[in-house]
Write a protein that holds these residues in place. Sequence first.
Motif, mmCIF file in Angstrom:
data_model
loop_
_atom_site.group_PDB
_atom_site.id
_atom_site.type_symbol
_atom_site.label_atom_id
_atom_site.label_comp_id
_atom_site.label_asym_id
_atom_site.label_seq_id
_atom_site.Cartn_x
_atom_site.Cartn_y
_atom_site.Cartn_z
ATOM 1 N N UNK A 209 -46.410 -4.471 2.441
ATOM 2 C CA UNK A 209 -44.988 -4.501 2.756
ATOM 3 C C UNK A 209 -44.734 -5.682 3.683
ATOM 4 N N UNK A 210 -43.545 -6.257 3.570
ATOM 5 C CA UNK A 210 -43.192 -7.400 4.408
ATOM 6 C C UNK A 210 -41.681 -7.469 4.508
ATOM 7 N N UNK A 211 -41.206 -8.192 5.520
ATOM 8 C CA UNK A 211 -39.768 -8.265 5.662
ATOM 9 C C UNK A 211 -39.319 -9.225 6.737
ATOM 10 N N UNK A 212 -37.989 -9.369 6.818
ATOM 11 C CA UNK A 212 -37.322 -10.227 7.787
ATOM 12 C C UNK A 212 -36.377 -9.360 8.616
ATOM 13 N N UNK A 213 -36.325 -9.593 9.920
ATOM 14 C CA UNK A 213 -35.472 -8.840 10.829
ATOM 15 C C UNK A 213 -34.528 -9.796 11.559
ATOM 16 N N UNK A 214 -33.322 -9.320 11.811
ATOM 17 C CA UNK A 214 -32.358 -10.108 12.585
ATOM 18 C C UNK A 214 -31.593 -9.179 13.515
ATOM 19 N N UNK A 215 -31.342 -9.640 14.737
ATOM 20 C CA UNK A 215 -30.570 -8.890 15.718
ATOM 21 C C UNK A 215 -29.530 -9.810 16.333
ATOM 22 N N UNK A 216 -28.273 -9.372 16.311
ATOM 23 C CA UNK A 216 -27.186 -10.143 16.910
ATOM 24 C C UNK A 216 -26.455 -9.273 17.924
ATOM 25 N N UNK A 217 -26.212 -9.801 19.130
ATOM 26 C CA UNK A 217 -25.544 -9.076 20.208
ATOM 27 C C UNK A 217 -24.428 -9.954 20.765
ATOM 28 N N UNK A 218 -23.248 -9.391 20.890
ATOM 29 C CA UNK A 218 -22.106 -10.122 21.418
ATOM 30 C C UNK A 218 -22.276 -10.343 22.926
ATOM 31 N N UNK A 219 -21.524 -11.272 23.465
ATOM 32 C CA UNK A 219 -21.574 -11.508 24.912
ATOM 33 C C UNK A 219 -21.009 -10.291 25.645
#
Length: 807
Positions: A714-724
């Motif tokens: 298994x493999x994958x890509x992760x992304x996290x975005x947080x507002x100011x």
Amino acid sequence: MKLGSRLRGAIVLCIAAQTLFAGAQGRAAAAAQAPAAQTALATGSVTGVVRDPAGAVVVGARVTLAGANPANQQSAQSDPTGHFAFSGVPAGRWVLTITSPGFNAEVLPDLVVTPGQPAHADASLALAPVNTEIEVSVTGPAALDAQQPFVTLADRAAARNATELLEDVPGVSLRGNGVLASIPELHGMGDERTRVSADGMAVSSSCPNHMNPPLTYIAPAAAAHITVMAGITPVSSGGDSLGGTIAVDAAAPAFAATGERWHPEASIGTFYRSNGHNAGGFADAALGGRKVSFAYSGSFTNARDYADGDGQTVTSTYAQSENHTLTLAGKAGGNLLELTAGLHHTPYQGFVNERMDMVRNFALSLNLDERRSIGTGMLDARVFWQSTSHTMNAGHDKAIFPMAMTMPMNDHGTDTGYAVTFAMPLGRQTLRIGNELHRFVLNDAWPPVMGMAPTMGPETFVDINDGRRTRVGTWVEAESRWNSQWSTVVGVRDDTVGSNAGAVHGYSDLYAMDAQAFNAAPRAHTDVDWDATALARCARGRAAIFELGFARKTRAPNLYERYWWTTDAMTSSMLGWFGDGNGYVGNVALRPEAGETFSGTLTLHDRAGDAWDVVATPWVTRVSRYIDVDTLTPAMAGMNDFAILRFANHTARIAGTDFSGHVRLWSASRWGNGSGSAVGGWLDGERTDSNTPLYQMMPVYARVHLDDGVRAWSAGVDAEAVDRKRDVDPNRMEPRTPGYAIFGLHAAWQGEHVQLSFVAENLFHREYALPLGGVNMDSSMNGMAMGALPAVAGPGRSLDVNLKVPF
């Protein structure tokens, strides 16, 4: 024992495991040459019926059968009669998972398949408030397209503590603390506002800075099942809290199957995270007979200070800890008795957002649980005890004066209690009643420091003397399924909380005025609180679920909020689990918090329930007598940025929206099973009597995962975005933080005898500040700052590896 010797031992064990693995491969090759008829005899079948709490069959439930080898995983759906069946299942032990929209996941972690014989696995699914309860199973290899959230090998590789396993649960945000002591917040409410249990025990923080929260006593490798209930929490899941309930449990005991005299299981593992050189190991072993089972689980971790995305060292982020548990279990006639003894030792841990560090934390625990069938009902009774000794002082990163600062602070806390629950099906209803007790006794004293009188001597500073908090709760709850569309959960609960503390005194007469005022005040309190929960759910066809809920929840003040008596600038600043550097003073006149939550949920999914789903939950909580602060001594601009604050009751409102989604992108034997998932939320907290923002509210955020699985890979890509973070609490001088986006990669291989995972965190080495991390107290002379302190920086890029070898 030093880290090097521990790691050398782990490496030797892994080499031995590889030798055994090679032998197993040889035996497997020989077995492959056996006649086909002999192979057929080595398989069995699994059959069962899926029903709801009223006994009606559940049609279209997704049933997944997973073993040690992911290539053997099978899936099916229950037919119009509620039946499911698997044939040609290789003999051995399997994990059976059953999910259906509107119900809690049912996990049978130890299903035994015997050659030539059918294994029966009937299931009764409990109703699940879809906006409040999420099951996270970490007992086996979860399917990438499963509706229920799951924890992967890569998740475990990246988790520094058990709390970090909750990052992808809607409604949960993590407040920065020590690297092994993150604190979960549900809907903006953390610490005692959220009820947290480890293996069913209610454990209190025996520390004025909450350096030892409950989930520090269970390692990520030992966590086998996690339940999160946010907002509209059923009364059966606990009182004396506002935000909800988090329960983390270890694996169920293993017993021998039919035809086995003894069933042995064991595994060892090791991990390494490059940023901070965080390394450690874990091991577990179990020996199960037909009626008795023995088990051991242990883990060790060591971490140095990590570096941020700019390459700068974030001091006081080091730690070392170990956890050990021994379990003895017995079963007979479907009844189970389980006794667990635990030893938990943290010799040191740094806290960059506090004035002090942990220099010792040692805890012993006993936990006895019995589950017994009584007629058609089920009784669950638990008794527990934990004793914790905790010491704070300035660690080596804070010793930056010409002479090292020394101010030892000793705490000793004891938790004892019991919980009894009885569940009885009554036609279309299930009735639950329960009673529980939790008693916490705390002593907090600071020895004198030689040569530092009168500010730190010549007497012992007694801050909390025989503090006692005893809670007795009684509740009743009815779960009803009225027809194929409508179901409800309604319950009421009473919690009576008594608290008191003895007389106190300071280091010297310098503190006599505060001590005399506290000793003369009435300190005994009895708070009679009541909770109520009402949930209604309607399933419209096969593609949508609507839910509405209301809950009234209460929480009595903790011992520190009521009985921390000193108003001096130095001593009051030793209390503060908020990580803001301010001083805090208790208030014996505090009243319990009372919150009312309204919530609605819309769930949309495909008709089969496994290709895609979208869940949105808007909610609002209004809190009367919210425990916030009044300012005793304000911060003085240009001289210091710290205030002295007294706990006080106010009014507050917290509102938000949680969302999550999942989609199966492709499913082909060549390209594997691809899926995407996302979780995020919006949160707004306001103190309504002053129209000011509440402290440490998470900004708008989203996390997205793209995954693919091909057989054992298994493999994958992760992304996290947080507002100011723009809305900050002016009373505590909370820092604003800029928005950010970080990315990561993960890959894992799960074989029958080896499990290996790799993770790249913050792949592009982005510099960012933790929105809930508090301020960096190490940044200017141990917090004696002139001006505002910066927010704590998040870790930069880290390459992580996790190896597990099961036997």
